[in-house]
Write a protein that holds these residues in place. Sequence first.
Motif, PDB file in Angstrom:
ATOM      1  N   HIS A   1       0.808  -1.217   0.000  1.00  0.00           N
ATOM      2  CA  HIS A   1       0.000   0.000   0.000  1.00  0.00           C
ATOM      3  C   HIS A   1       0.846   1.274   0.000  1.00  0.00           C
ATOM      4  N   GLU A   2       2.118   1.143  -0.330  1.00  0.00           N
ATOM      5  CA  GLU A   2       3.019   2.298  -0.438  1.00  0.00           C
ATOM      6  C   GLU A   2       2.942   3.164   0.824  1.00  0.00           C
ATOM      7  N   SER A   3       3.289   2.537   1.934  1.00  0.00           N
ATOM      8  CA  SER A   3       3.263   3.237   3.223  1.00  0.00           C
ATOM      9  C   SER A   3       4.658   3.213   3.838  1.00  0.00           C
ATOM     10  N   PRO A   4       5.576   4.061   3.352  1.00  0.00           N
ATOM     11  CA  PRO A   4       6.947   4.024   3.873  1.00  0.00           C
ATOM     12  C   PRO A   4       7.035   4.331   5.363  1.00  0.00           C
ATOM     13  N   ASP A   5       6.217   5.290   5.828  1.00  0.00           N
ATOM     14  CA  ASP A   5       6.244   5.609   7.264  1.00  0.00           C
ATOM     15  C   ASP A   5       5.795   4.414   8.094  1.00  0.00           C
ATOM     16  N   LEU A   6       4.785   3.745   7.599  1.00  0.00           N
ATOM     17  CA  LEU A   6       4.283   2.576   8.309  1.00  0.00           C
ATOM     18  C   LEU A   6       5.284   1.434   8.233  1.00  0.00           C
ATOM     19  N   ALA A   7       5.943   1.302   7.094  1.00  0.00           N
ATOM     20  CA  ALA A   7       6.986   0.278   6.953  1.00  0.00           C
ATOM     21  C   ALA A   7       8.116   0.532   7.943  1.00  0.00           C
ATOM     22  N   ARG A   8       8.540   1.794   8.068  1.00  0.00           N
ATOM     23  CA  ARG A   8       9.594   2.133   9.035  1.00  0.00           C
ATOM     24  C   ARG A   8       9.135   1.818  10.459  1.00  0.00           C
ATOM     25  N   PHE A   9       7.885   2.138  10.745  1.00  0.00           N
ATOM     26  CA  PHE A   9       7.341   1.890  12.081  1.00  0.00           C
ATOM     27  C   PHE A   9       7.347   0.391  12.410  1.00  0.00           C
ATOM     28  N   LEU A  10       6.946  -0.419  11.445  1.00  0.00           N
ATOM     29  CA  LEU A  10       6.933  -1.872  11.656  1.00  0.00           C
ATOM     30  C   LEU A  10       8.355  -2.413  11.795  1.00  0.00           C
ATOM     31  N   LEU A  11       9.275  -1.884  11.001  1.00  0.00           N
ATOM     32  CA  LEU A  11      10.673  -2.315  11.105  1.00  0.00           C
ATOM     33  C   LEU A  11      11.242  -1.957  12.478  1.00  0.00           C
ATOM     34  N   ASP A  12      10.835  -0.796  12.997  1.00  0.00           N
ATOM     35  CA  ASP A  12      11.272  -0.400  14.343  1.00  0.00           C
ATOM     36  C   ASP A  12      10.754  -1.356  15.409  1.00  0.00           C
ATOM     37  N   HIS A  13       9.659  -2.046  15.086  1.00  0.00           N
ATOM     38  CA  HIS A  13       9.079  -3.014  16.020  1.00  0.00           C
ATOM     39  C   HIS A  13       9.427  -4.453  15.627  1.00  0.00           C
ATOM     40  N   HIS A  14      10.571  -4.579  14.952  1.00  0.00           N
ATOM     41  CA  HIS A  14      11.169  -5.888  14.662  1.00  0.00           C
ATOM     42  C   HIS A  14      10.426  -6.703  13.606  1.00  0.00           C
ATOM     43  N   ALA A  15       9.770  -6.000  12.665  1.00  0.00           N
ATOM     44  CA  ALA A  15       9.215  -6.719  11.518  1.00  0.00           C
ATOM     45  C   ALA A  15      10.360  -7.308  10.708  1.00  0.00           C
ATOM     46  N   ASP A  16      10.179  -8.491  10.195  1.00  0.00           N
ATOM     47  CA  ASP A  16      11.220  -9.188   9.446  1.00  0.00           C
ATOM     48  C   ASP A  16      11.208  -8.730   7.988  1.00  0.00           C
ATOM     49  N   PRO A  17      12.262  -8.017   7.528  1.00  0.00           N
ATOM     50  CA  PRO A  17      12.280  -7.530   6.144  1.00  0.00           C
ATOM     51  C   PRO A  17      12.457  -8.650   5.127  1.00  0.00           C
ATOM     52  N   ASN A  18      12.876  -9.831   5.609  1.00  0.00           N
ATOM     53  CA  ASN A  18      13.103 -10.960   4.706  1.00  0.00           C
ATOM     54  C   ASN A  18      11.977 -11.994   4.753  1.00  0.00           C
ATOM     55  N   ALA A  19      10.885 -11.664   5.417  1.00  0.00           N
ATOM     56  CA  ALA A  19       9.762 -12.609   5.501  1.00  0.00           C
ATOM     57  C   ALA A  19       9.243 -12.914   4.102  1.00  0.00           C
ATOM     58  N   ARG A  20       8.894 -14.160   3.885  1.00  0.00           N
ATOM     59  CA  ARG A  20       8.381 -14.581   2.569  1.00  0.00           C
ATOM     60  C   ARG A  20       6.968 -15.124   2.706  1.00  0.00           C
ATOM     61  N   ASN A  21       6.140 -14.740   1.760  1.00  0.00           N
ATOM     62  CA  ASN A  21       4.768 -15.253   1.769  1.00  0.00           C
ATOM     63  C   ASN A  21       4.725 -16.628   1.084  1.00  0.00           C
ATOM     64  N   LYS A  22       3.530 -17.135   0.833  1.00  0.00           N
ATOM     65  CA  LYS A  22       3.397 -18.477   0.278  1.00  0.00           C
ATOM     66  C   LYS A  22       3.930 -18.582  -1.150  1.00  0.00           C
ATOM     67  N   GLU A  23       4.093 -17.443  -1.803  1.00  0.00           N
ATOM     68  CA  GLU A  23       4.686 -17.422  -3.142  1.00  0.00           C
ATOM     69  C   GLU A  23       6.195 -17.231  -3.080  1.00  0.00           C
ATOM     70  N   GLY A  24       6.721 -17.105  -1.862  1.00  0.00           N
ATOM     71  CA  GLY A  24       8.156 -16.910  -1.694  1.00  0.00           C
ATOM     72  C   GLY A  24       8.593 -15.466  -1.890  1.00  0.00           C
ATOM     73  N   ARG A  25       7.625 -14.518  -1.844  1.00  0.00           N
ATOM     74  CA  ARG A  25       7.933 -13.110  -2.105  1.00  0.00           C
ATOM     75  C   ARG A  25       8.174 -12.341  -0.807  1.00  0.00           C
ATOM     76  N   THR A  26       9.175 -11.472  -0.827  1.00  0.00           N
ATOM     77  CA  THR A  26       9.469 -10.606   0.318  1.00  0.00           C
ATOM     78  C   THR A  26       8.601  -9.344   0.227  1.00  0.00           C
ATOM     79  N   PRO A  27       8.536  -8.556   1.295  1.00  0.00           N
ATOM     80  CA  PRO A  27       7.795  -7.294   1.229  1.00  0.00           C
ATOM     81  C   PRO A  27       8.284  -6.356   0.115  1.00  0.00           C
ATOM     82  N   LEU A  28       9.581  -6.279  -0.076  1.00  0.00           N
ATOM     83  CA  LEU A  28      10.104  -5.384  -1.108  1.00  0.00           C
ATOM     84  C   LEU A  28       9.712  -5.863  -2.504  1.00  0.00           C
TER      85      LEU A  28
END
Length: 206
Positions: A155-182
Amino acid sequence: KIHSDWIMRLWHLLFLTGFLSLPLVAATNEKSAVADGWTDLHQQAWKAIDGKDMEVFQKLFHDIKNPLAHHKVYKDTLLAHAITKGAAQIAIWMLDQGVDPNDHSTQLPLNNAVSRANFFGDDFKAVIEKLLEKKANVNAPGSWGNTPLHSAATHESPDLARFLLDHHADPNARNKEGRTPLYRAANFGAVAAVSEAYRRRGYQRV
């Protein structure tokens, strides 16, 4: 006489299948209602959420024994419904009353809140902050394996992405298709904004 016998048998059949079965049907429905936990109070509270009526909702909520019951049709809890409808104050109040921030509805509360943050505006981000304060799982995968960070990227939310990363969101998490958030951000034309969020938090390309 044959005609009379036929009428008598038909009357007997209607009596047995109609009148005598009513107590059985009522008992079955009562057991079903107890099993899934959804009551008339839940339904009234659901409607109070629709109208964002905090006063009515609070009165009803105090008499609800199982706040995690799922709607019989939509399969959502009251918390999930409040988030879906953008009833931010009701959602925050429920969390302060001790409602599980990781309840399992059609969508997990944090995943749902992140996906709707842009639609409901900045005030709704307070719901996300409250969910994380109450220990919502920041890396919980949804039905397709997408984490809250996947949703923020989509949803193109860089501020929200930064906020989640600050709370230890995993930037390398993969969904069922093997895709990362980026990767998801690239698919939705948001890669530049989200990449900047990653860069500011010291993450490399993933």
